[in-house]
Design a protein around this motif. Structure first.
Motif, PDB file in Angstrom:
ATOM      1  N   LEU A  19    -137.653-117.430 -44.061  1.00 32.10           N
ATOM      2  CA  LEU A  19    -137.304-116.284 -44.899  1.00 32.10           C
ATOM      3  C   LEU A  19    -135.833-116.348 -45.302  1.00 32.10           C
ATOM      4  N   GLN A  20    -134.968-116.667 -44.338  1.00 32.97           N
ATOM      5  CA  GLN A  20    -133.552-116.760 -44.636  1.00 32.97           C
ATOM      6  C   GLN A  20    -133.272-117.866 -45.653  1.00 32.97           C
ATOM      7  N   ALA A  21    -133.999-118.972 -45.556  1.00 31.86           N
ATOM      8  CA  ALA A  21    -133.807-120.069 -46.500  1.00 31.86           C
ATOM      9  C   ALA A  21    -134.195-119.665 -47.918  1.00 31.86           C
ATOM     10  N   LEU A  22    -135.170-118.780 -48.037  1.00 33.44           N
ATOM     11  CA  LEU A  22    -135.638-118.339 -49.351  1.00 33.44           C
ATOM     12  C   LEU A  22    -134.851-117.149 -49.889  1.00 33.44           C
ATOM     13  N   ILE A  23    -134.083-116.481 -49.002  1.00 31.09           N
ATOM     14  CA  ILE A  23    -133.264-115.333 -49.434  1.00 31.09           C
ATOM     15  C   ILE A  23    -131.832-115.578 -48.960  1.00 31.09           C
ATOM     16  N   PRO A  24    -131.161-116.583 -49.469  1.00 31.88           N
ATOM     17  CA  PRO A  24    -129.831-116.932 -48.962  1.00 31.88           C
ATOM     18  C   PRO A  24    -128.765-115.861 -49.212  1.00 31.88           C
ATOM     19  N   ALA A  25    -129.015-114.972 -50.173  1.00 33.95           N
ATOM     20  CA  ALA A  25    -128.020-113.943 -50.487  1.00 33.95           C
ATOM     21  C   ALA A  25    -128.042-112.786 -49.496  1.00 33.95           C
ATOM     22  N   ALA A  26    -128.981-112.796 -48.561  1.00 37.56           N
ATOM     23  CA  ALA A  26    -129.095-111.710 -47.584  1.00 37.56           C
ATOM     24  C   ALA A  26    -128.834-112.223 -46.175  1.00 37.56           C
ATOM     25  N   GLU A  27    -128.525-111.287 -45.276  1.00 42.01           N
ATOM     26  CA  GLU A  27    -128.392-111.593 -43.852  1.00 42.01           C
ATOM     27  C   GLU A  27    -129.604-111.009 -43.132  1.00 42.01           C
ATOM     28  N   ILE A  28    -130.366-111.867 -42.455  1.00 43.09           N
ATOM     29  CA  ILE A  28    -131.543-111.397 -41.730  1.00 43.09           C
ATOM     30  C   ILE A  28    -131.231-111.390 -40.238  1.00 43.09           C
ATOM     31  N   HIS A  29    -131.393-110.224 -39.625  1.00 41.41           N
ATOM     32  CA  HIS A  29    -131.087-110.047 -38.203  1.00 41.41           C
ATOM     33  C   HIS A  29    -132.357-109.685 -37.442  1.00 41.41           C
ATOM     34  N   PRO A  30    -132.537-110.213 -36.239  1.00 46.19           N
ATOM     35  CA  PRO A  30    -133.704-109.850 -35.438  1.00 46.19           C
ATOM     36  C   PRO A  30    -133.544-108.471 -34.813  1.00 46.19           C
ATOM     37  N   TRP A  31    -134.648-107.778 -34.649  1.00 44.81           N
ATOM     38  CA  TRP A  31    -134.638-106.505 -33.928  1.00 44.81           C
ATOM     39  C   TRP A  31    -134.473-106.786 -32.446  1.00 44.81           C
ATOM     40  N   LEU A  32    -133.556-106.074 -31.802  1.00 49.45           N
ATOM     41  CA  LEU A  32    -133.339-106.191 -30.368  1.00 49.45           C
ATOM     42  C   LEU A  32    -133.575-104.831 -29.730  1.00 49.45           C
ATOM     43  N   ASP A  33    -134.549-104.764 -28.838  1.00 52.07           N
ATOM     44  CA  ASP A  33    -134.820-103.494 -28.155  1.00 52.07           C
ATOM     45  C   ASP A  33    -133.566-103.011 -27.444  1.00 52.07           C
ATOM     46  N   GLY A  34    -133.205-101.772 -27.696  1.00 50.53           N
ATOM     47  CA  GLY A  34    -132.029-101.203 -27.064  1.00 50.53           C
ATOM     48  C   GLY A  34    -130.718-101.595 -27.712  1.00 50.53           C
ATOM     49  N   GLY A  35    -130.768-102.413 -28.768  1.00 55.95           N
ATOM     50  CA  GLY A  35    -129.559-102.866 -29.438  1.00 55.95           C
ATOM     51  C   GLY A  35    -129.016-101.821 -30.401  1.00 55.95           C
ATOM     52  N   PRO A  36    -127.828-102.077 -30.958  1.00 53.51           N
ATOM     53  CA  PRO A  36    -127.218-101.127 -31.893  1.00 53.51           C
ATOM     54  C   PRO A  36    -127.787-101.291 -33.299  1.00 53.51           C
ATOM     55  N   SER A  37    -127.539-100.311 -34.156  1.00 55.24           N
ATOM     56  CA  SER A  37    -127.918-100.412 -35.560  1.00 55.24           C
ATOM     57  C   SER A  37    -127.071-101.484 -36.235  1.00 55.24           C
ATOM     58  N   ILE A  38    -127.691-102.180 -37.191  1.00 55.31           N
ATOM     59  CA  ILE A  38    -126.922-103.166 -37.969  1.00 55.31           C
ATOM     60  C   ILE A  38    -126.655-102.635 -39.382  1.00 55.31           C
ATOM     61  N   ASP A  39    -127.010-101.362 -39.609  1.00 53.03           N
ATOM     62  CA  ASP A  39    -126.855-100.746 -40.936  1.00 53.03           C
ATOM     63  C   ASP A  39    -127.610-101.529 -42.005  1.00 53.03           C
ATOM     64  N   ALA A  40    -128.864-101.843 -41.707  1.00 54.76           N
ATOM     65  CA  ALA A  40    -129.686-102.631 -42.631  1.00 54.76           C
ATOM     66  C   ALA A  40    -130.122-101.785 -43.816  1.00 54.76           C
ATOM     67  N   GLN A  41    -130.219-102.434 -44.974  1.00 49.55           N
ATOM     68  CA  GLN A  41    -130.754-101.772 -46.162  1.00 49.55           C
ATOM     69  C   GLN A  41    -132.261-102.030 -46.324  1.00 49.55           C
ATOM     70  N   LEU A  42    -132.720-103.181 -45.822  1.00 48.05           N
ATOM     71  CA  LEU A  42    -134.125-103.546 -45.928  1.00 48.05           C
ATOM     72  C   LEU A  42    -134.666-103.914 -44.555  1.00 48.05           C
ATOM     73  N   ALA A  43    -135.992-103.811 -44.419  1.00 50.48           N
ATOM     74  CA  ALA A  43    -136.655-104.225 -43.181  1.00 50.48           C
ATOM     75  C   ALA A  43    -137.891-105.046 -43.524  1.00 50.48           C
ATOM     76  N   ILE A  44    -138.127-106.078 -42.735  1.00 51.42           N
ATOM     77  CA  ILE A  44    -139.362-106.855 -42.789  1.00 51.42           C
ATOM     78  C   ILE A  44    -140.072-106.596 -41.467  1.00 51.42           C
ATOM     79  N   VAL A  45    -141.312-106.086 -41.510  1.00 51.59           N
ATOM     80  CA  VAL A  45    -141.923-105.591 -40.278  1.00 51.59           C
ATOM     81  C   VAL A  45    -143.389-105.993 -40.166  1.00 51.59           C
TER      82      VAL A  45
END
Length: 309
Positions: A19-45
């Motif tokens: 997915l990251q290779a096909l959307i190089p203009a975006a930053e894709i971050h994994p969801w981490l249980d108990g982690g902080p918000s990354i202020d994402a604008q989009l979600a893939i779920v």
């Protein structure tokens, strides 16, 4: 643009890297249980965590890795202005048509009875199929429902479709709305459910609807387990009104040990495998839609929240 990837898939890297290779203009971050918000604008779920929208409160759009969005729209904190985009086909409709053919032919050609005869070492040819008597009714005429209906019609079965609004598909009888449901059920010997799960369709396969099928009817549920009232199915099987059922989805999955479905020879069970979204096709489709979104283009597959699909 930041994207949060929140999926129940066992190996998120196998999805995130392409997915990251096909959307190089975006930053894709994994969801981490108990982690902080990354202020994402989009979600893939896919089957996202319950606190997705509570933690990532700035989301503008959610791209689902499947056609069914019931697991998304019921999450707390989902704002009305957040777009939910479902997967469209990605190889699922062909698989669903294959499964429907298997279940229908197994019943109409009496292959289930031949299986029992084999166990008894009986050589006893049964009657030839009278195809016009095996009327098929498909509930839900979206992409997958239409593909199933057309495939079965191509095998010369009489096929009708029922949906919320009227759909005109060549070679398929069309019924729609509450007014069209009784006539649709009365002409249907094999009922195939492919409806989306909404408040209106939950429990739709119940005694009231199934009893309107002709005697000796057969039920194939490929939608969601919550569509079926399990106790009503068993009761109608016991009364002889229904001949059998093929079920791929259940209220509780995995189906619990000791559930009466397991040992009922009138019921064929598969573990939610009728159609899986193919990974490469899914990744290409979702990445393409995200690129369209980032370019401000109009997207297909946007869920109408008042309908739930």
């Amino acid at each position: 643009m930041k994207i949060i990837f929140a999926s129940a898939h066992a190996d998120p890297d196998s999805w995130m890297k392409p997915l990251q290779a096909l959307i190089p203009a975006a930053e894709i971050h994994p969801w981490l249980d108990g982690g902080p918000s990354i202020d994402a604008q989009l979600a893939i779920v896919w089957n996202p965590p319950q606190d997705l929208f509570l933690r990532e409160s700035g989301l503008k759009a959610v791209f689902n890795l499947g056609a069914g969005v019931d697991a998304v729209v019921k999450l707390p904190g989902l704002a009305e202005d957040v777009a939910v985009i479902r997967l469209e086909d990605a190889g699922m409709s062909a698989q669903m048509a294959e499964y429907a053919v298997y279940a229908l032919v197994r019943a109409s050609r009496q292959f289930d009875e031949y299986e029992m005869q084999q166990q008894q070492q009986l050589w006893r040819p049964l009657g030839n199929i009278k195809r016009k008597e095996w009327t098929v009714g498909v509930m839900g005429m979206g992409v997958m429902g239409a593909r199933v209906a057309q495939t079965l019609a191509g095998l010369d079965y009489p096929v009708a479709g029922w949906s919320r609004s009227a759909k005109q598909i060549p070679g398929i009888e069309s019924y729609s709305g509450e007014g069209g449901l009784p006539v649709f059920l009365a002409r249907t010997r094999v009922l195939i459910n492919l409806l989306p799960l909404t408040a209106d369709t939950t429990g739709i396969l119940c005694r009231n609807t199934l009893a309107q099928l002709p005697g000796g009817a057969y039920v194939i549920n490929l939608g969601r387990g919550e569509h079926l009232v399990e106790e009503d199915l068993l009761s109608l099987l016991d009364s002889g009104h229904l001949r059998g059922a093929t079920l791929d989805v259940f209220r509780q999955e995995p189906l619990p040990k000791g559930h009466p479905f397991w040992r009922d020879r009138r019921i064929t069970i598969t573990p939610h495998t009728a159609a899986a979204s193919l990974r490469e096709e899914t990744i290409e489709q979702v990445a393409g839609k995200i690129r369209q979104y980032m370019a401000g283009e109009t997207l297909s597959g946007v869920v109408l929240r008042d309908r739930g699909y």
